[in-house]
Design a protein around this motif. Structure first.
Motif, short mmCIF file in Angstrom:
data_model
loop_
_atom_site.label_atom_id
_atom_site.label_comp_id
_atom_site.label_asym_id
_atom_site.label_seq_id
_atom_site.Cartn_x
_atom_site.Cartn_y
_atom_site.Cartn_z
N VAL A 26 -10.96 -16.94 1.85
CA VAL A 26 -9.53 -18.02 0.45
C VAL A 26 -8.95 -18.13 1.55
N HIS A 27 -7.73 -19.15 2.13
CA HIS A 27 -6.15 -19.94 3.28
C HIS A 27 -6.55 -21.10 1.87
N LEU A 28 -5.31 -20.99 0.95
CA LEU A 28 -4.81 -21.67 0.12
C LEU A 28 -3.12 -23.02 0.92
N PHE A 29 -4.05 -24.07 1.75
CA PHE A 29 -2.62 -24.67 2.18
C PHE A 29 -2.51 -23.89 3.40
N ASP A 30 -2.92 -23.56 4.41
CA ASP A 30 -3.97 -22.62 5.47
C ASP A 30 -1.84 -21.88 5.80
N SER A 31 -2.28 -21.59 4.14
CA SER A 31 -0.42 -20.07 4.21
C SER A 31 -1.07 -19.38 3.78
N ALA A 32 -2.00 -19.38 2.93
CA ALA A 32 -1.79 -18.47 1.32
C ALA A 32 -2.62 -17.36 1.58
N THR A 33 -3.03 -16.66 1.84
CA THR A 33 -4.20 -14.85 1.54
C THR A 33 -3.96 -14.27 0.26
N PRO A 34 -4.98 -14.06 0.15
CA PRO A 34 -4.99 -13.18 -1.49
C PRO A 34 -5.30 -11.87 0.00
N LEU A 35 -3.98 -10.59 -0.19
CA LEU A 35 -4.47 -9.58 0.04
C LEU A 35 -4.71 -8.59 -0.56
N LEU A 36 -5.57 -8.27 -1.89
CA LEU A 36 -6.41 -7.86 -2.94
C LEU A 36 -6.11 -6.60 -2.15
N TYR A 37 -6.40 -5.89 -0.93
CA TYR A 37 -6.40 -4.08 -1.03
C TYR A 37 -5.59 -3.82 -1.34
N ILE A 38 -4.21 -4.47 -1.02
CA ILE A 38 -3.15 -3.92 -1.26
C ILE A 38 -3.15 -2.89 -2.38
N TYR A 39 -3.92 -3.09 -3.08
CA TYR A 39 -3.38 -3.07 -4.97
C TYR A 39 -4.32 -1.31 -4.97
N MET A 40 -4.50 -0.77 -4.12
CA MET A 40 -5.97 0.87 -4.14
C MET A 40 -4.58 1.55 -3.53
N VAL A 41 -3.54 1.58 -2.78
CA VAL A 41 -2.21 1.71 -2.96
C VAL A 41 -1.56 2.18 -3.72
N LEU A 42 -1.07 0.97 -4.75
CA LEU A 42 -0.42 0.86 -5.86
C LEU A 42 -0.87 1.94 -6.93
N LEU A 43 -3.01 2.19 -7.03
CA LEU A 43 -3.29 3.46 -7.63
C LEU A 43 -3.51 4.44 -7.44
N PHE A 44 -3.14 5.07 -6.72
CA PHE A 44 -2.36 6.41 -6.30
C PHE A 44 -1.61 7.22 -7.44
N PRO A 45 -1.74 8.54 -8.38
CA PRO A 45 -0.80 8.85 -8.85
C PRO A 45 -0.06 9.36 -7.95
N ARG A 46 1.62 9.55 -8.56
CA ARG A 46 2.66 9.72 -8.30
C ARG A 46 2.55 11.22 -6.95
N ASN A 47 1.83 11.94 -8.18
CA ASN A 47 1.33 13.97 -7.50
C ASN A 47 0.50 13.56 -6.26
N TYR A 48 0.21 12.67 -5.89
CA TYR A 48 -0.54 12.50 -5.23
C TYR A 48 -0.31 13.05 -3.55
N PRO A 49 -1.55 13.83 -2.85
CA PRO A 49 -0.57 14.58 -1.01
C PRO A 49 -0.07 12.97 -0.74
N LYS A 50 0.66 12.97 -0.08
CA LYS A 50 1.37 11.89 1.13
C LYS A 50 0.62 11.46 2.13
N TRP A 51 0.06 12.80 2.90
CA TRP A 51 -1.05 12.93 3.89
C TRP A 51 -1.79 12.44 4.01
N ALA A 52 -2.97 12.38 2.23
CA ALA A 52 -4.14 12.00 1.97
C ALA A 52 -4.19 10.20 1.58
#
Length: 165
Positions: A26-52
């Motif tokens: 998916v490339h809207l107007f040859d510039s915008a691509t959805p990068l939804l996998y970033i959401y996985m980083v947002l889903l981790f709990p606050r106390n999750y180990p930083k190394w993990a």
């Protein structure tokens, strides 16, 4: 293996497959691509180990890189975002918050979560497209890619977080 690791592995595989099989095309107007996998980083709990968190982010980025022909760009960008995430999250939550808090619209409120997600996604897109282009020769296209992908990804993240609720 614990249930938490299995859930994270399932989430990892789902986001990787959706990104590689659907969203990379998916490339809207040859510039915008959805990068939804970033959401996985947002889903981790606050106390999750930083190394993990760094290991999961690097593995996700490496998986996306292998299938997207972007050697190391997604891995480096997602690892940077995972490194900054605990510090950015502290800006948006109260000190007395639970240690196992998972950032979401429900927990942080709409405006704080929107701004938190925007910062994470913007930093990721800025790093990703800067490393991918590795020059500012065509800076208008670079800015359109960063802005368009940030807004499109933010929209998808907000919709997905609303559905997850």
């Amino acid at each position: 293996m614990t249930i938490g690791v299995l859930k994270t592995l399932g989430t990892f595989l789902i986001f990787l497959l959706v990104q590689v099989l659907v969203l990379n095309h998916v490339h809207l107007f040859d510039s915008a691509t959805p990068l939804l996998y970033i959401y996985m980083v947002l889903l981790f709990p606050r106390n999750y180990p930083k190394w993990a968190l760094l290991v999961w982010a690097f593995a996700m980025g490496l998986g996306v890189d292998m299938f997207s022909n972007t050697p190391g760009v997604a891995a480096a960008s997602l690892t940077l975002v995972a490194r900054l995430r605990p510090y950015l999250l502290e800006l948006f939550i109260q000190r007395e918050s639970a240690d196992d808090l998972v950032p979401s619209m429900k927990v942080l409120g709409f405006s704080r979560y929107l701004f938190f997600a925007f910062l994470i996604i913007f930093i990721y897109c800025l790093t990703f497209f800067s490393l991918e282009a590795f020059s500012f020769f065509n800076w208008i296209q670079w800015a359109l890619c960063v802005g368009g992908s940030t807004l499109l990804t933010l929209l998808l993240v907000m919709v997905l977080d609303n559905l997850r609720r």
